[in-house]
Design a protein around this motif. Sequence first.
Motif, short mmCIF file in Angstrom:
data_model
loop_
_atom_site.label_atom_id
_atom_site.label_comp_id
_atom_site.label_asym_id
_atom_site.label_seq_id
_atom_site.Cartn_x
_atom_site.Cartn_y
_atom_site.Cartn_z
N ASN A 298 18.00 -0.64 6.27
CA ASN A 298 18.05 0.03 5.07
C ASN A 298 17.87 1.38 5.20
O ASN A 298 18.57 2.77 5.49
N ASP A 299 16.32 1.16 5.28
CA ASP A 299 15.17 2.16 5.36
C ASP A 299 14.42 1.49 5.60
O ASP A 299 13.79 0.28 5.73
N LEU A 300 13.54 2.85 5.77
CA LEU A 300 11.75 2.73 6.13
C LEU A 300 11.20 3.46 5.95
O LEU A 300 11.71 4.60 5.82
N CYS A 301 10.16 3.04 5.42
CA CYS A 301 9.06 4.72 5.58
C CYS A 301 7.05 3.94 5.46
O CYS A 301 7.18 2.73 6.04
N TRP A 302 6.77 4.83 5.53
CA TRP A 302 4.76 4.52 6.46
C TRP A 302 4.48 5.01 5.30
O TRP A 302 4.59 5.60 4.85
N SER A 303 3.02 4.37 5.71
CA SER A 303 2.25 4.07 4.65
C SER A 303 1.11 4.99 4.73
O SER A 303 1.06 5.31 6.56
N ARG A 304 1.01 5.87 3.87
CA ARG A 304 0.28 7.53 4.48
C ARG A 304 -1.90 6.68 4.70
O ARG A 304 -2.60 7.29 4.41
N ILE A 305 -1.45 5.64 4.00
CA ILE A 305 -3.30 4.84 3.72
C ILE A 305 -3.75 4.17 4.84
O ILE A 305 -4.80 4.92 5.74
N ASP A 306 -2.43 4.14 5.94
CA ASP A 306 -2.46 3.11 7.69
C ASP A 306 -1.48 3.02 7.53
O ASP A 306 -0.52 2.34 6.94
N SER A 307 -1.44 3.69 8.79
CA SER A 307 0.00 3.90 9.17
C SER A 307 0.34 2.59 10.07
O SER A 307 1.71 2.39 10.46
N ARG A 308 -0.65 1.89 10.06
CA ARG A 308 -0.06 0.27 10.93
C ARG A 308 1.22 -0.33 9.99
O ARG A 308 1.51 -1.49 10.02
N HIS A 309 0.85 0.40 8.33
CA HIS A 309 1.70 -1.20 7.20
C HIS A 309 2.83 0.10 7.43
O HIS A 309 2.89 1.75 7.02
N VAL A 310 4.26 -0.22 7.47
CA VAL A 310 5.18 0.20 7.17
C VAL A 310 6.26 -0.60 6.05
O VAL A 310 5.97 -2.07 6.28
N LEU A 311 7.00 -0.27 5.22
CA LEU A 311 7.81 -1.07 4.35
C LEU A 311 9.34 -0.96 4.25
O LEU A 311 9.52 0.08 5.23
N THR A 312 10.05 -2.04 4.92
CA THR A 312 11.53 -1.85 4.70
C THR A 312 12.31 -2.62 4.16
O THR A 312 12.12 -2.74 2.90
N ALA A 313 13.26 -1.95 3.31
CA ALA A 313 14.13 -2.55 2.26
C ALA A 313 15.89 -2.76 3.29
O ALA A 313 16.35 -2.43 4.22
#
Length: 352
Positions: free
Chosen positions: A110-125
């Motif tokens: 439903n959603d996704l956001c990029w980490s600002r610390i390391d752009s390789r890391h992504v969180l998904t809902a």
Amino acid sequence: WKVKESSSNGNGIECTGEKVMEIRCPPAARIIWHPSIPSQIILLHRLAAATGGGLDAVVGATHIDLLKLKTAPHEEEGHPVGICNSEPVVGGDGTLKFVLQGDPQRMGMNDLCWSRIDSRHVLTAHNDGYVRLWNLGYANSHDGLDSATCLVEVRVGPEPSTGDDDDDDVVERCMFLPSYNNASIRPADGHSTHPAGASYMTNPFLTVTKKGSEVTLWSPFLTTTTSSSTPSLPTKVRVFQIANASPHRYDVSFITFPPTPMPHPDPKPPTTYVVLANDTDGSIYALHLATTFRDEPSVLPTKRIAVVHGFDYLVPFRAVHPIYSCTAASSVSTDTGAVGLHNIDLYCVQSK
């Protein structure tokens, strides 16, 4: 598109657009841009699609590097066209899938956001009640598809007592808070609870459930050793829920005002409001995050970091017309008596 101002007439400024690139991806429903690298995008799919293999693998999203995407000229207009679908492809075409195992309906993103610390890391809902942290830097193969690596999954709500998923379990949004280093339920005074030897893999984050009426604050994902790529699980810091919430949906976004410039005799941490807007009755709530500066003793020399530790007050107000979606932004006031203060600006799509 490249949008440019072409002329000004009595009806206002007229803009024209020029196609720069076209991406054809039938499952795509939403584009999420990288916050600072414009060549990086992720397409969320309408419904997690089965790959056709025998492992119940489903594709929920596609990461695209526009600089590496294979393209061909448009048949008539000449701009580059990239084709992106869920069929197995040879690696190196500029795309990377998000592949999971399970029921396509429940595994949908439903959603996704990029980490600002390391752009390789992504969180998904996800619909199944989980958020998942991914690493785009490591690819695994699923049914011939190159997939980002799912590092860890976190259950947002309690496990269903019957074993069946409930609609209230659906995680509708996830949002990193890039202005903060940590989140803790400890009082404002004192040191950070950052464990010795650990490092921040992400910022703290928010999750949104129950049709937007419930917002949960989480601590960051941490790495416990410098050699480990598996993060420690975050913890819930605070949960806010609208009592007797409307049966209709709330659109949720947030806005952060910058901290007081340093050096300053009385430095203030960043200020963040979570904005919840009802899509039917026009009610709006601005929920303020309680924040502070703390010492980070595990880092030498000791430095001050911004920490969020809950919610401390709520400002209710109402729009005349229902809000279908909105984005919160900030501006510096020029009003008499409020010059230099920050405004919360809401850019809304309303019924009229």
